[in-house]
Scaffold this active site. Structure first.
Site, mmCIF file in Angstrom:
data_model
loop_
_atom_site.group_PDB
_atom_site.id
_atom_site.type_symbol
_atom_site.label_atom_id
_atom_site.label_comp_id
_atom_site.label_asym_id
_atom_site.label_seq_id
_atom_site.Cartn_x
_atom_site.Cartn_y
_atom_site.Cartn_z
ATOM 1 N N HIS A 136 0.812 -1.218 0.000
ATOM 2 C CA HIS A 136 0.000 0.000 0.000
ATOM 3 C C HIS A 136 0.850 1.275 0.000
ATOM 4 C CE1 HIS A 136 -3.697 2.004 -0.060
ATOM 5 N NE2 HIS A 136 -4.340 1.394 0.919
ATOM 6 N N ASP A 163 -2.577 2.197 -4.649
ATOM 7 C CA ASP A 163 -3.842 2.463 -3.976
ATOM 8 C C ASP A 163 -4.925 1.548 -4.553
ATOM 9 O OD1 ASP A 163 -2.772 4.516 -2.368
ATOM 10 O OD2 ASP A 163 -2.938 5.913 -4.052
#
Length: 393
Positions: free
Chosen positions: A365, A369
């Site tokens: 992450h 996204d």
């Protein structure tokens, strides 16, 4: 003044100063720990050679500490350290309060490494270092005690057996733990219809089989993953603290189970330049040699993305499939099975039976996204579901 010396004998290849446990001007007693040294194997505290005051630090944290080197100097003082000469009848000094055990800088690098590899809770271990600090010896003793628990259980009437970890299992454990500790990992789940590639495979597999080439579903997964990289190139990347490195070559590793012996990930390089036939040929060579124990370290280097086809062993869904660091994402493919689905035909909803599988993309992450993750999976599924039956193999 008396020199503080690096021990002439040490365990490990080289040592560095990890931290000073006292500041210049501090009064210390004989054998009080002054400085902590770190090697690639252990953490060692160097004690004060005399009772006195630390007057000089010559090697700062991070500096090399060669055997016999002078680290600093202590001068004798006329009075003993505070608290040692308290008058009779005076209340004894309060013991130093241990610092919080969850501070990120409380443990030395060697101790942090041992805790990470063992999985032990530092709060469950009694520290014998200064102010209750954990030393590497404390953690090693705790690990040894944990290893002895099966023996104690056996003595209590609990039966079982102890299986030592082999080097491959230990390496897998370290890599998996490192991955989840370093990267925040998120998984997205899609569903893919394999009807189109099943039809293509049925038409072309006999010809390739006659040439000695096995056209597996995994070859299609590799090709579809490479096509999805065109939609979201950041998936084929590596995170650095100051930048994102996006690779032009798509080097896809294939998780290959070796039964109870563990798992290896041979790499198909430059997939963007290969045909389906080329991918199938390289995939067959790598997996055959891997299961025969003939894979080499070179065959497993340079991967930029990994596919884990865990469905071949029966699982419908695995999440998260842990990222093969330092890559940014990993594709998981579940078991291919016939399921009832709804498909619109001529404007009318129909119930059909299709070969379906869940596919997941687990991402770092820090790099990607949700919209990028879903964009990649959308392109991947579209490549599988729109495969022309007459496309060349």
């Amino acid at each position: 003044m008396t020199d503080i010396l690096v021990p002439l004998e040490q365990e490990g290849t080289e040592a560095v100063v990890s931290s000073w446990l006292c500041a210049v001007g501090d009064v210390v007693a004989l054998n009080d720990p002054l400085v902590e040294l770190e090697t690639d194997k252990v953490s060692v505290e160097v004690p004060s050679p005399i009772a006195g005051r630390l007057v000089e630090i010559l090697v700062q944290p991070g500096g090399q500490a060669r055997p016999g080197m002078v680290l600093g100097r202590v001068e004798p003082v006329a009075t003993a350290p505070a608290g040692l000469d308290a008058p009779l009848g005076a209340a004894p000094p309060s013991p130093p309060q241990p610092q919080p055990r969850d501070m990120s800088d409380w443990h030395s690098p060697a101790v942090r490494k041992a805790l990470a590899e063992s999985g032990l809770d530092p709060a469950s271990i009694r520290g014998t270092g200064r102010d209750g600090r954990l030393t590497r010896a404390d953690v090693d003793r705790a690990i040894a005690a944990w290893a002895d628990k099966p023996k104690a259980a056996a003595a209590a009437g609990i039966t079982g057996k102890s299986i030592p970890h082999d080097p491959m299992r230990l390496a897998i454990a370290r890599n998996m733990l490192k991955s989840v500790q370093e990267a925040p990992q998120v998984t997205a789940v899609f569903e893919a219809d394999f009807s189109a590639i099943a039809a293509h495979r049925a038409r072309h597999n006999p010809d390739l089989k006659a040439e000695g080439i096995a056209l597996s579903y995994t070859a299609y997964l590799v090709m579809a993953a490479a096509r999805a990289m065109q939609a979201v190139p950041q998936v084929n990347s590596r995170w650095h603290e100051d930048r994102l490195e996006v690779f032009s070559d798509i080097n896809i590793g294939i998780g290959t189970a070796l039964g109870d012996k563990g798992l290896v990930v041979p790499v198909i390089r430059s997939v963007q330049d290969l045909s389906l036939r080329g991918v199938a040929t390289r995939l067959q060579d790598l997996t055959t040699r891997a299961r025969a124990g003939q894979i080499t370290p070179q065959d497993m280097r340079g991967g930029t993305f990994t596919i884990s086809n865990h469905g071949v062993s029966g699982s419908l869904l695995a999440a998260p499939v842990i990222i093969n660091q330092p890559q940014s994402a990993i594709l998981g493919v579940g078991k291919l099975e016939k399921r009832v689905v709804v498909r619109e035909v001529g404007g009318i909803d129909t119930i059909q039976i299709r070969p379906m599988a869940y596919v997941t993309l687990t991402i770092d992450h820090r790099v990607l996204d949700g919209h990028q993750t879903n964009g990649w999976l959308t392109a991947f599924v579209a490549a599988l579901e729109s495969w022309p039956i007459d496309a060349p193999a």
